[in-house]
Motif scaffolding. Structure first.
Motif, PDB file in Angstrom:
ATOM      1  N   PHE A   1       0.837  -1.196   0.000  1.00 25.14           N
ATOM      2  CA  PHE A   1       0.000   0.000   0.000  1.00 25.14           C
ATOM      3  C   PHE A   1       0.877   1.254   0.000  1.00 25.14           C
ATOM      4  CE2 PHE A   1      -2.422   3.308   2.217  1.00 25.14           C
ATOM      5  CZ  PHE A   1      -3.533   3.383   1.385  1.00 25.14           C
ATOM      6  N   ASP A   2       1.906   1.254   0.820  1.00 21.50           N
ATOM      7  CA  ASP A   2       2.830   2.384   0.867  1.00 21.50           C
ATOM      8  C   ASP A   2       3.475   2.603  -0.505  1.00 21.50           C
ATOM      9  OD1 ASP A   2       4.331   4.476   2.196  1.00 21.50           O
ATOM     10  OD2 ASP A   2       6.034   3.100   2.291  1.00 21.50           O
TER      11      ASP A   2
ATOM     12  N   LEU B   1      -6.363   6.088   0.125  1.00 20.41           N
ATOM     13  CA  LEU B   1      -7.136   5.159   0.960  1.00 20.41           C
ATOM     14  C   LEU B   1      -8.519   4.936   0.345  1.00 20.41           C
ATOM     15  CD1 LEU B   1      -6.240   3.844   3.670  1.00 20.41           C
ATOM     16  CD2 LEU B   1      -7.642   5.528   4.820  1.00 20.41           C
ATOM     17  N   GLN B   2      -9.141   6.017  -0.096  1.00 18.45           N
ATOM     18  CA  GLN B   2     -10.475   5.931  -0.700  1.00 18.45           C
ATOM     19  C   GLN B   2     -10.449   5.113  -1.985  1.00 18.45           C
ATOM     20  OE1 GLN B   2     -12.983   7.250   1.092  1.00 18.45           O
ATOM     21  NE2 GLN B   2     -14.429   6.314  -0.303  1.00 18.45           N
ATOM     22  N   SER B   3      -9.389   5.264  -2.784  1.00 15.68           N
ATOM     23  CA  SER B   3      -9.335   4.506  -4.042  1.00 15.68           C
ATOM     24  C   SER B   3      -9.252   3.009  -3.781  1.00 15.68           C
ATOM     25  CB  SER B   3      -8.183   4.984  -4.929  1.00 15.68           C
ATOM     26  OG  SER B   3      -6.937   4.569  -4.412  1.00 15.68           O
ATOM     27  N   TRP B   4      -8.498   2.611  -2.741  1.00 12.80           N
ATOM     28  CA  TRP B   4      -8.436   1.188  -2.403  1.00 12.80           C
ATOM     29  C   TRP B   4      -9.745   0.726  -1.764  1.00 12.80           C
ATOM     30  CZ3 TRP B   4      -3.717  -2.009  -0.822  1.00 12.80           C
ATOM     31  CH2 TRP B   4      -2.678  -1.833  -1.737  1.00 12.80           C
TER      32      TRP B   4
ATOM     33  N   ASN C   1     -12.714   1.735  -2.464  1.00  8.70           N
ATOM     34  CA  ASN C   1     -13.771   1.638  -3.473  1.00  8.70           C
ATOM     35  C   ASN C   1     -13.469   0.660  -4.597  1.00  8.70           C
ATOM     36  OD1 ASN C   1     -15.279   3.535  -2.083  1.00  8.70           O
ATOM     37  ND2 ASN C   1     -14.407   5.244  -3.212  1.00  8.70           N
ATOM     38  N   THR C   2     -12.343  -0.026  -4.531  1.00  5.36           N
ATOM     39  CA  THR C   2     -11.993  -0.966  -5.595  1.00  5.36           C
ATOM     40  C   THR C   2     -12.861  -2.228  -5.504  1.00  5.36           C
ATOM     41  OG1 THR C   2     -10.186  -2.181  -6.632  1.00  5.36           O
ATOM     42  CG2 THR C   2     -10.181  -2.111  -4.244  1.00  5.36           C
ATOM     43  N   PRO C   3     -13.128  -2.850  -6.631  1.00  4.13           N
ATOM     44  CA  PRO C   3     -13.858  -4.119  -6.589  1.00  4.13           C
ATOM     45  C   PRO C   3     -12.983  -5.295  -6.132  1.00  4.13           C
ATOM     46  CG  PRO C   3     -13.408  -3.497  -8.865  1.00  4.13           C
ATOM     47  CD  PRO C   3     -12.944  -2.357  -8.006  1.00  4.13           C
ATOM     48  N   VAL C   4     -11.694  -5.068  -5.962  1.00  7.99           N
ATOM     49  CA  VAL C   4     -10.779  -6.122  -5.512  1.00  7.99           C
ATOM     50  C   VAL C   4     -10.906  -6.207  -3.983  1.00  7.99           C
ATOM     51  CG1 VAL C   4      -8.397  -6.934  -5.468  1.00  7.99           C
ATOM     52  CG2 VAL C   4      -9.233  -5.616  -7.445  1.00  7.99           C
ATOM     53  N   SER C   5     -11.558  -7.258  -3.519  1.00  9.85           N
ATOM     54  CA  SER C   5     -11.920  -7.329  -2.101  1.00  9.85           C
ATOM     55  C   SER C   5     -10.731  -7.324  -1.144  1.00  9.85           C
ATOM     56  CB  SER C   5     -12.808  -8.539  -1.824  1.00  9.85           C
ATOM     57  OG  SER C   5     -12.115  -9.737  -2.095  1.00  9.85           O
ATOM     58  N   VAL C   6      -9.609  -7.904  -1.538  1.00  6.21           N
ATOM     59  CA  VAL C   6      -8.462  -7.927  -0.633  1.00  6.21           C
ATOM     60  C   VAL C   6      -7.967  -6.502  -0.361  1.00  6.21           C
ATOM     61  CG1 VAL C   6      -6.650  -8.269  -2.376  1.00  6.21           C
ATOM     62  CG2 VAL C   6      -6.316  -9.121  -0.059  1.00  6.21           C
ATOM     63  N   LEU C   7      -8.081  -5.611  -1.335  1.00  3.87           N
ATOM     64  CA  LEU C   7      -7.654  -4.226  -1.156  1.00  3.87           C
ATOM     65  C   LEU C   7      -8.650  -3.451  -0.290  1.00  3.87           C
ATOM     66  CD1 LEU C   7      -6.380  -3.391  -4.772  1.00  3.87           C
ATOM     67  CD2 LEU C   7      -5.136  -4.422  -2.858  1.00  3.87           C
TER      68      LEU C   7
ATOM     69  N   ASP D   1     -10.735  -4.767   1.814  1.00  2.63           N
ATOM     70  CA  ASP D   1     -10.681  -5.356   3.162  1.00  2.63           C
ATOM     71  C   ASP D   1      -9.485  -4.828   3.948  1.00  2.63           C
ATOM     72  OD1 ASP D   1     -12.931  -6.819   2.544  1.00  2.63           O
ATOM     73  OD2 ASP D   1     -11.864  -8.718   2.278  1.00  2.63           O
ATOM     74  N   PHE D   2      -8.375  -4.604   3.271  1.00  2.00           N
ATOM     75  CA  PHE D   2      -7.197  -4.023   3.896  1.00  2.00           C
ATOM     76  C   PHE D   2      -7.542  -2.648   4.480  1.00  2.00           C
ATOM     77  CE2 PHE D   2      -3.699  -0.995   3.349  1.00  2.00           C
ATOM     78  CZ  PHE D   2      -2.701  -1.564   4.117  1.00  2.00           C
ATOM     79  N   VAL D   3      -8.201  -1.819   3.685  1.00  2.00           N
ATOM     80  CA  VAL D   3      -8.598  -0.490   4.152  1.00  2.00           C
ATOM     81  C   VAL D   3      -9.584  -0.603   5.312  1.00  2.00           C
ATOM     82  CG1 VAL D   3      -9.794   1.649   3.518  1.00  2.00           C
ATOM     83  CG2 VAL D   3      -8.138   0.623   1.942  1.00  2.00           C
ATOM     84  N   ALA D   4     -10.547  -1.497   5.196  1.00  2.00           N
ATOM     85  CA  ALA D   4     -11.531  -1.673   6.273  1.00  2.00           C
ATOM     86  C   ALA D   4     -10.845  -2.065   7.577  1.00  2.00           C
ATOM     87  CB  ALA D   4     -12.568  -2.721   5.873  1.00  2.00           C
ATOM     88  N   PHE D   5      -9.841  -2.926   7.497  1.00  2.00           N
ATOM     89  CA  PHE D   5      -9.100  -3.323   8.692  1.00  2.00           C
ATOM     90  C   PHE D   5      -8.499  -2.106   9.376  1.00  2.00           C
ATOM     91  CE2 PHE D   5      -4.938  -4.150  10.592  1.00  2.00           C
ATOM     92  CZ  PHE D   5      -5.286  -5.045  11.598  1.00  2.00           C
TER      93      PHE D   5
END
Length: 129
Positions: free
Chosen positions: A68-69, A91-94, A96-102, A104-108
């Protein structure tokens, strides 16, 4: 000699600090974090907990944090070197991505960063009654 955990902690800590600042600034709705308490303590807890996760989780989260960095370089700077508005945009771009792992990373980081920060506030105010 430093342990692998100490080395990992040192590598991810600056990124975790930037993520914590970004999450807290969004919580407060401001770019001015002057005088905001508990950022350092929140960062320390988050970085330490990442390093203490079971290896299959902790290694993945550490790699995602470093990825991410580095992903910020697409916009000219690592995430940790950007100003708060640019960090929020990344952070917002990740998020809102349809790639769930990204996302989910932000949600964490959003959930655990906010939770940890608010816990420090509550503890400073005297904790539970």
């Amino acid at each position: 000699m430093s342990s692998p955990i100490d080395i990992l902690h040192a590598r991810i800590r600056p990124v975790v600090a930037s993520l914590v600042e970004t999450v807290v600034s969004a919580e407060l709705g401001t770019d001015d974090l002057t005088g905001v308490e508990h950022l350092e303590a929140t960062t320390e807890v988050m970085a330490r907990k990442l390093c203490q996760m079971p290896p299959h989780l902790g290694s993945a989260m550490a790699m995602m944090t470093l990825l991410f960095d580095s992903a910020g370089l697409a916009g000219g700077q690592r995430f940790r070197a950007k100003d708060l508005p640019a960090r929020r945009a990344q952070l917002q771009s990740w998020k809102n991505t349809p790639v769930s792992v990204l996302s989910d990373f932000v949600a964490f980081y959003e959930k655990m960063g906010s939770f940890t920060w608010y816990c420090h506030i509550e503890e400073a105010e005297g904790g539970h009654s």
